[in-house]
Design an enzyme around this catalytic site. Structure first.
Site, PDB file in Angstrom:
ATOM      1  N   ASP A   1      11.033 -31.618 -25.024  1.00  0.00           N
ATOM      2  CA  ASP A   1       9.823 -31.047 -25.590  1.00  0.00           C
ATOM      3  C   ASP A   1       9.412 -31.749 -26.889  1.00  0.00           C
ATOM      4  O   ASP A   1       8.240 -32.097 -27.064  1.00  0.00           O
ATOM      5  CB  ASP A   1       9.995 -29.546 -25.811  1.00  0.00           C
ATOM      6  CG  ASP A   1      11.347 -29.213 -26.441  1.00  0.00           C
ATOM      7  OD1 ASP A   1      12.057 -30.157 -26.848  1.00  0.00           O
ATOM      8  OD2 ASP A   1      11.693 -28.026 -26.541  1.00  0.00           O
TER       9      ASP A   1
ATOM     10  N   ASP B   1      14.698 -26.267  -9.069  1.00  0.00           N
ATOM     11  CA  ASP B   1      15.436 -27.527  -9.148  1.00  0.00           C
ATOM     12  C   ASP B   1      16.836 -27.408  -8.576  1.00  0.00           C
ATOM     13  O   ASP B   1      17.560 -28.395  -8.544  1.00  0.00           O
ATOM     14  CB  ASP B   1      15.520 -27.992 -10.607  1.00  0.00           C
ATOM     15  CG  ASP B   1      15.348 -29.493 -10.738  1.00  0.00           C
ATOM     16  OD1 ASP B   1      14.632 -30.079  -9.906  1.00  0.00           O
ATOM     17  OD2 ASP B   1      15.924 -30.077 -11.668  1.00  0.00           O
TER      18      ASP B   1
END
Length: 1054
Positions: free
Chosen positions: A755, A353
């Site tokens: 998450d 990224d």
């Protein structure tokens, strides 16, 4: 991908209609095509058969072997293919050998096992495409252009069943095998399933045993023994009763002389009771699970049949290679490539990224080193398969090793790994100084990611069936580098956005039905970890209802005493076991194997309900009143379906009707609206619902087709060019606009702890999750052992929880009436509410010092009844902890470290997270978190003693000083006032020491290795001590307190 299209780095931007191939002329390791006509046994040419076709010895994997080697292997060897261990079939003109099928006539059925759709000139490099259950593809990926039609055909998968089963006796000696068969026979005789005989049919008995063993469950649930769990539950109920009585006593007996202190203490104690209930009751049904890897192999890896284990795509995410060292990422990738799983069913995707050329070059070096490391791991079955951690083990590496060549090869491999580390270190040192003109690749092309915030998408395939083979000529798992496109003005959503990009690009390239998510610093410590997960996900009953299998996190490099509770043993070994007994553990961000349909927002398959019991003896009006029905509704059968069964069933998701995944062919989305005339309303609604797929998944026909594959795999009718363009298209920065990515699909946006939010959405749809704890830890990672880094890590987690609490996804009000169980909702509520405990915890930790300084107490008088309730409460707390440790197996040291850091983190990181979260949500002030360090100093645990100043250290430091000053003041006051003041002092001192003992690890962290307090802490201590000294003078506790009028000396001598 073919080498012609993926010979170099593929870059492009869908919005700009650009697809480029960079450094395509660069020399690459020999590919499969270049060596496929050479026998990999003797090195001679393979040759051709009588009909002119290339000789193929094994029709299962196509491993290139010449005719003489094939004949020798059948006559003198083990008669099996060297690659897939499948028994060789007899070819036309070859002599028969013992073991050939009697009814098989090779002269008449020579082409019975030929591979379909394989041209004669490409037969040397094509694999069998087996459409059986669990085997979705076999590299290379067969993309066939179906004329000029833009029709995507879905591969049909069928579960193959049969009685032909050859047992696998590998791993057992003859004595062990006979003993195991005898035990099975005894069990079967007791059940009455087999009868005793003369024992002449030994081979048949072994086959029956293996067949019965393969049909057994792949796992079993092991409940906690009642002798351990029942006393624990009884004490919980008793503690709840004692807590209610204690709070009633506290509320009904206010301290009027210290009313503010009493009120604050009662509010804090009430909140602590509420927090305890949220944390305790989800642990009411703890369970453990056990897997059977041998049964998994017997069921899906039968001898003489193609491997039917399901493919797995592994995702590794990284952001900044300078903060997350490339050598750690390389070790994670190497452990994935060497995993104990069929190589053609493993694909590793690395998300960069940060668009770093350092990581790109490091992966190229890693791919080259993997050609030697992977065969070494599999040849000698070493653990772990991350070289850095394998070579640093302080164990006897010769244990259980019997091959004489192991020592020599290990020594050579260690030297090669050290050379590999030197090359990686050279790349890191080079990356520290960026040239003014930007980075340039080896062929002179400018690096596309020089501007990390404005660059095209990039894809590079390093290994796989079309990439380099290992040094033994065997295939390696596919390794893919992915860097999604980034442009100014677009929201990229950090890690969650990167993970969603990996989901899409993997669906286009491989589309495995299961996905393993790992952080770059979490390597595979147990090479059979994927098989452990498959025992649950490939279970015919449970597998279809599972959204993911969660493994516990284990860490390397932590000091023996675990000063700051980095291991989180209490959470992973107690809380997660409790959740496993309800609806499943929460998703913790790494070490998780996902079911791909669950990430696509599909609902789990509905369980079939039993028909209601009715009778014909009652009149119809009675049945109507009772809610029964004497007539069953008949369903229409044999309805005509336009799309070959694809639309026969529908699935409702989030209030919308979507087509359930199935098998069959599907028309291109552009042709759906055509030809609707002549079809009934059901078929029209089914066809029109396909338009919703574009709004839901994005405008990629290839990706949408992959979402409809229930068992994974790739759609037919897609050529190589379409594949490359679609892969670049799905990672473009504008692909997710006006879709449901990040809202209902994939990793959910809206919190830095994506998450928790992602797992919560899956559980709300009715999915279940499973907690898998193999004896050898599946994954291991690194944790920040420094105090400041640890607090910043906890700050990030708490900030994410606050964001979820202030969003529409808060478990307190989201998805009521859904499929989330109540105890599971309590657990999720606890995960987002716990940061707010910091406010009453901070106030409660200040109360002892205030009471000692002012001479007042939160309890008016310590009567016998008050003493009983206090004693009962503390005894219930102690017994709850002891019994919890008893059934969980957690050590008391780990439990105590967790309690200590709960206070340390609560009065520092959690407190800051609450205010930062409120500022971010209410005022729009965004706070960025820094990536925690993934490596320590050269000295063992050197970073543990490294002091880094941060504002998070101020509140705990202040609490320690205040309570120490309070203790000194209280003892001095008692000494000055005499014996009578010692009684009330004990209660105050107890609470003050409770605070100091819990903050003791923090105090040691301030001292450092040499037990010297840093200058900044000394300055703060002096300042705070001065302030409290002035407060102490103002209070003046040593002067006697007088009541009534102030008497002054009149001056008259009486």
């Amino acid at each position: 991908m073919a080498s012609s299209t993926m010979a170099g780095l593929i870059t492009g931007s869908y919005t700009r209609n650009e697809v480029n191939v960079l450094h395509g002329d660069e020399q690459r390791p020999p590919t499969r095509q270049s060596v496929s006509k050479i026998c990999r046994v003797c090195g001679d040419e393979i040759g051709y058969k009588e009909d002119g076709e290339l000789f193929v010895a094994c029709h299962v994997c196509g491993f290139p072997v010449c005719r003489p080697c094939y004949d020798y292997e059948r006559s003198e060897g083990n008669q099996c293919c060297p690659q897939c261990n499948t028994r060789y079939k007899r070819h036309k003109g070859c002599p028969r050998v013992a073991g050939d099928e009697e009814n098989f006539d090779a002269d008449d059925s020579d082409d019975e096992f030929q591979i379909k759709n394989r041209p004669a000139d490409d037969s040397d490099r094509q694999h069998v495409i087996n459409h059986s259950f669990g085997q979705c593809y076999d590299h290379p990926l067969p993309f066939i252009l179906n004329g000029d039609k833009s029709i995507l055909r879905l591969i049909s998968y069928h579960i193959t069943t049969g009685k032909d089963f050859e047992g696998e006796k590998e791993g057992y000696t003859n004595a062990e095998w006979k003993e195991r068969v005898e035990k099975w026979k005894v069990r079967q005789e007791k059940k009455g399933l087999v009868s005793k005989d003369d024992g002449n049919n030994d081979q048949g008995e072994e086959d029956d045993y293996l067949l019965a063993e393969a049909r057994q469950p792949l796992w079993r649930k092991i409940p906690i023994p009642s002798s351990k769990i029942n006393p624990y539950r009884i004490v919980i109920v008793l503690r709840l009763v004692v807590l209610a009585c204690f709070l009633r006593f506290r509320i009904l007996t206010p301290a009027y002389d210290a009313y503010p202190l009493w009120l604050i203490s009662v509010i804090c104690e009430t909140w602590f009771a509420f927090s305890w209930i949220l944390d305790q009751f989800p642990k009411w049904f703890p369970i453990t699970r056990e897997t059977y890897l041998d049964r998994l192999s017997m069921r899906f890896e039968r001898e003489g049949e193609p491997n039917k284990l399901a493919p797995v795509d592994v995702f590794v995410s990284t952001v900044d290679p300078l903060k997350e060292p490339p050598i750690i990422t390389a070790n994670t990738v190497l452990s994935i490539l060497a995993v104990d799983y069929p190589v053609d069913k493993v694909s590793c995707y690395v998300s960069d990224d940060g668009a770093s050329m350092l990581l790109f070059d490091s992966l190229a070096e890693t791919a080259e080193f993997a050609r030697r490391w992977v065969p070494f791991c599999k040849k000698y079955s070493i653990e772990p398969r991350a070289p850095e951690f394998y070579f640093s083990q302080k164990i006897d590496y010769l244990k259980d090793k019997v091959l004489p060549s192991f020592v020599k090869e290990r020594r050579a491999m260690k030297r090669e790994y050290e050379e590999f580390k030197v090359r990686i270190n050279a790349l890191v040192s080079k990356a520290l100084k960026k040239p003014e003109e930007g980075w340039v690749m080896q062929d002179g092309t400018p690096w596309p990611g020089n501007n990390t915030r404005d660059h095209p998408g990039m894809i590079q395939v390093y290994l796989g069936s079309e990439g380099a083979l290992d040094v033994e000529g065997k295939e390696l798992p596919r390794l893919v580098y992915v860097s999604r496109e980034k442009r100014p003005g677009y929201q990229h959503h950090k890690k969650a956005g990167a993970m969603n990009a990996l989901v899409r690009v993997s669906a286009v390239l491989t589309n495995a039905p299961f996905m393993l998510n790992l952080d770059c610093d979490h390597y595979i410590n147990n090479s059979k970890a994927v098989r452990e997960a498959m025992c649950f996900l490939m279970d015919p009953q449970l597998g279809k209802k599972l959204c993911y299998v969660q493994f516990p996190q284990r860490f390397d490099g932590i000091d023996r005493h675990d000063r700051y509770a980095n291991r989180n043993i209490v959470f992973f070994d107690i809380n997660m076991k409790g959740l496993d007994g309800i609806q499943g553990p929460v998703y913790v961000g790494t070490g998780t194997v996902f079911n791909r349909p669950a990430l696509y927002g599909y609902d789990p398959p509905a369980s079939e309900k039993r028909p209601k019991m009715t009778c014909d003896c009652l009149p119809s009006w009675c049945c109507c009143c009772c809610g029964g029905s004497r007539k069953s509704k008949s369903k229409k059968k044999g309805e005509r379906s336009l799309l070959g069964g694809l639309y026969t069933k529908k699935k409702k998701m989030m209030g919308k009707s979507y087509v359930r995944k199935g098998s069959g062919s599907m028309f291109d989305l552009e042709e759906i609206e055509e030809g609707l005339e002549g079809y009934d309303e059901l078929e029209k609604s089914s066809l029109m619902s396909q338009k919703n797929f574009e709004k839901r998944f994005g405008q990629s026909p290839v990706f949408i087709a992959s979402t409809l594959m229930e068992d994974g795999g790739l759609p037919e009718g897609t050529n190589q060019t379409v594949l490359v363009k679609e892969a670049i298209h799905v990672i473009s920065c504008g692909y997710e606009e006006k879709t449901e990515w990040g809202k209902e699909i994939g990793w959910i946006y809206g919190s830095v702890t994506e998450d928790i939010l992602t797992g919560f959405k899956m559980h709300c749809r009715g999915w279940k999750s499973v907690y898998c704890m193999p004896k050898r830890p599946a994954f291991k990672g690194s944790a920040p052992i420094n105090l400041s880094d640890r607090l910043h890590q906890v700050l990030r987690w708490a900030l994410g929880s606050v964001e979820i609490f202030l969003s529409r996804h808060c478990p307190l009000w989201y998805a009521y009436g859904g499929k989330l169980k109540w105890l599971e909702r309590l657990a999720y509520t606890n995960t987002i509410v716990y940061p707010f405990t910091s406010i009453p915890l901070l106030a409660y930790c200040i109360l002892p010092a205030v009471c000692l300084l002012t001479g007042k107490f939160i309890i008016p008088t310590l009567t016998n009844l008050a003493s009983v309730w206090f004693l009962a409460l503390f005894l219930s707390i102690i017994f709850t902890g002891v019994l919890e440790l008893r059934w969980s197996g957690v050590s008391i040291e780990d439990w105590w470290r967790n309690e200590q850091f709960w206070v340390i983190g609560g009065v520092s990181a959690h407190l800051f997270a609450v205010f930062q979260g409120l500022l971010k949500v209410l005022a729009g002030v965004d706070t960025n978190f820094t990536v925690t360090s993934k490596q320590a100093d050269d000295n063992e645990f050197g970073e543990l003693y490294l002091f880094k100043w941060t504002t998070l250290l101020i509140p705990p430091t202040t609490l320690i000083i205040v309570n120490m000053v309070g203790v000194v003041a209280g003892v001095s006051d008692a000494i000055g006032n005499g014996y009578g003041s010692w009684g009330p002092l004990f209660g105050k001192l107890f609470f003050a020491f409770w605070v100091i003992v819990h903050l003791y690890p923090f105090l040691k962290g301030l001292m450092g290795r040499q037990n010297r307090t840093p200058t900044i802490v000394v300055l703060w201590s002096v300042l705070l001590a001065s302030i409290f000294s002035l407060v102490w003078v103002r209070i003046d506790p040593f002067l006697p307190k007088q009541t009534g009028p102030i008497l002054k000396q009149c001056g008259v001598d009486c």
